[in-house]
Design an enzyme around this catalytic site. Sequence first.
Site, PDB file in Angstrom:
ATOM      1  CB  ALA A 150       3.871   4.845   3.247  1.00  0.00           C
ATOM      2  CG  LEU A 151       7.178   1.550  -1.034  1.00  0.00           C
ATOM      3  CD1 LEU A 151       7.915   1.351  -2.360  1.00  0.00           C
ATOM      4  CD2 LEU A 151       6.335   0.323  -0.712  1.00  0.00           C
ATOM      5  CG  HIS A 152       8.678   0.259   5.817  1.00  0.00           C
ATOM      6  ND1 HIS A 152       8.955  -1.093   5.841  1.00  0.00           N
ATOM      7  CD2 HIS A 152       7.348   0.361   6.088  1.00  0.00           C
ATOM      8  CE1 HIS A 152       7.856  -1.765   6.141  1.00  0.00           C
ATOM      9  NE2 HIS A 152       6.863  -0.906   6.283  1.00  0.00           N
ATOM     10  CB  SER A 188       4.449  -0.132  10.635  1.00  0.00           C
ATOM     11  OG  SER A 188       3.171   0.352  10.256  1.00  0.00           O
ATOM     12  CB  SER A 189       3.166   2.449   5.926  1.00  0.00           C
ATOM     13  OG  SER A 189       3.706   1.498   5.047  1.00  0.00           O
ATOM     14  CG  MET A 194      -1.918  -1.189   1.126  1.00  0.00           C
ATOM     15  SD  MET A 194      -3.429  -0.923   2.039  1.00  0.00           S
ATOM     16  CE  MET A 194      -2.794  -0.720   3.682  1.00  0.00           C
ATOM     17  CG  ASP A 203       0.601  -7.247   7.734  1.00  0.00           C
ATOM     18  OD1 ASP A 203      -0.240  -6.545   8.308  1.00  0.00           O
ATOM     19  OD2 ASP A 203       1.635  -6.771   7.217  1.00  0.00           O
ATOM     20  CD  GLN A 216      -6.087  -3.703   2.761  1.00  0.00           C
ATOM     21  OE1 GLN A 216      -5.993  -4.189   1.631  1.00  0.00           O
ATOM     22  NE2 GLN A 216      -5.111  -3.799   3.645  1.00  0.00           N
ATOM     23  CG  HIS A 273       6.900  -1.972   2.046  1.00  0.00           C
ATOM     24  ND1 HIS A 273       6.840  -0.789   2.752  1.00  0.00           N
ATOM     25  CD2 HIS A 273       5.680  -2.543   2.190  1.00  0.00           C
ATOM     26  CE1 HIS A 273       5.643  -0.657   3.294  1.00  0.00           C
ATOM     27  NE2 HIS A 273       4.916  -1.702   2.970  1.00  0.00           N
TER      28      HIS A 273
HETATM   29  P1  AMP Z   1       1.468  -2.924   3.471  1.00  0.00           P
HETATM   30  O1  AMP Z   1       2.019  -1.877   2.570  1.00  0.00           O
HETATM   31  O2  AMP Z   1       1.430  -2.535   4.907  1.00  0.00           O
HETATM   32  O3  AMP Z   1       0.171  -3.500   2.965  1.00  0.00           O
HETATM   33  O4  AMP Z   1       2.505  -4.121   3.414  1.00  0.00           O
HETATM   34  C1  AMP Z   1       2.875  -4.704   2.190  1.00  0.00           C
HETATM   35  C2  AMP Z   1       3.653  -5.957   2.481  1.00  0.00           C
HETATM   36  O5  AMP Z   1       4.827  -5.628   3.234  1.00  0.00           O
HETATM   37  C3  AMP Z   1       2.874  -6.972   3.341  1.00  0.00           C
HETATM   38  O6  AMP Z   1       3.134  -8.281   2.874  1.00  0.00           O
HETATM   39  C4  AMP Z   1       3.436  -6.742   4.723  1.00  0.00           C
HETATM   40  O7  AMP Z   1       3.341  -7.876   5.557  1.00  0.00           O
HETATM   41  C5  AMP Z   1       4.886  -6.440   4.395  1.00  0.00           C
HETATM   42  N1  AMP Z   1       5.527  -5.720   5.493  1.00  0.00           N
HETATM   43  C6  AMP Z   1       5.025  -4.659   6.178  1.00  0.00           C
HETATM   44  N2  AMP Z   1       5.864  -4.307   7.166  1.00  0.00           N
HETATM   45  C7  AMP Z   1       6.917  -5.163   7.102  1.00  0.00           C
HETATM   46  C8  AMP Z   1       8.123  -5.317   7.870  1.00  0.00           C
HETATM   47  N3  AMP Z   1       8.396  -4.527   8.896  1.00  0.00           N
HETATM   48  N4  AMP Z   1       8.970  -6.321   7.520  1.00  0.00           N
HETATM   49  C9  AMP Z   1       8.685  -7.137   6.470  1.00  0.00           C
HETATM   50  N5  AMP Z   1       7.574  -7.042   5.717  1.00  0.00           N
HETATM   51  C10 AMP Z   1       6.704  -6.067   6.034  1.00  0.00           C
END
Ligand code: AMP
Length: 280
Positions: free
Chosen positions: A32-34, A185-186, A30, A150, A61, A37
Amino acid sequence: MEIIKTKKALNDYLSGFRQSKGQIGFVPTMGALHAGHLSLIGHVSPLVDTVVCSIFVNPTQFNDPEDLRKYPRPIEEDIRLLTRVKCDVLFLPAVAEMYGKKEDWYLDLGHLDTVLEAKHRPGHFQGVTQIVKKLFDAVRPDVACFGQKDFQQFMVIQYMVDKLDIPVKLERCPTLREPDGLAMSSRNIRLSDTGRRQALALYQTLREVKKGVDSKPVSTLKKTAIERLNASEGVQLEYFDICSTADLTAVDDAGNGAGLVALVAAWVDGVRLIDNMILR
Ligand code: AMP
């Protein structure tokens, strides 16, 4: 890196790879990459010939409209980060591209749709499975990577893939953490300095639980963890539980050597955070 906004253009671009039997890897996000991701992209790239990452803040969601509104969307910065890693395609669709017409979606997810995240965010996993199915249809990946961060989401997606017989291999990748242990986390960018410090209670509690898992009964670990989180300044606990890694059912003291995972969700500084740790 190609930036592609429509399913048709994505299909045109990827059909050549498919014809030449190239393997497609996929990382849905989604934005706001870190570094968490980016680690998923790093994980999938050696396994495949081309890597697709999607950025799509999926409205279905979010059970809280305010959370959807506040979700960070730093797209220029995201594109900059993606060009630095081995990402071949950014799929960046608009909401209307993914949800063109009114549609109903319901997938029976059984027990997984009644506990933990599902219990506290009604409808969340219906929205997650709906968008992941649509993205899988658009990308048709051979391998797709998701984060352990997650934990329940990964189980839900694996359940959907098995149930609908979707030909994709799922990979679960470890949670990346800040040096002090906070799960990346984003949403972390919305924390104040104080909130950022208070949020550490989640990781510290999970660590304590893991330390005690071979010497203390599950019920004691759980009670102590809940007491600790409830006593942590600035933390409003939503749930803490210790469950079987096989099916996320609650575990009692009898134990049977099964895998255990501790999962937590809490509000800190107006931000909802989740974390988990595999105990054994
Ligand atoms: P999101 O953008 O929050 O929907 O996350 C996208 C993907 O990145 C999902 O599969 C998350 O589980 C994964 N993700 C989010 N935070 C982390 C993290 N700290 N370490 C590894 N994967 C992550």
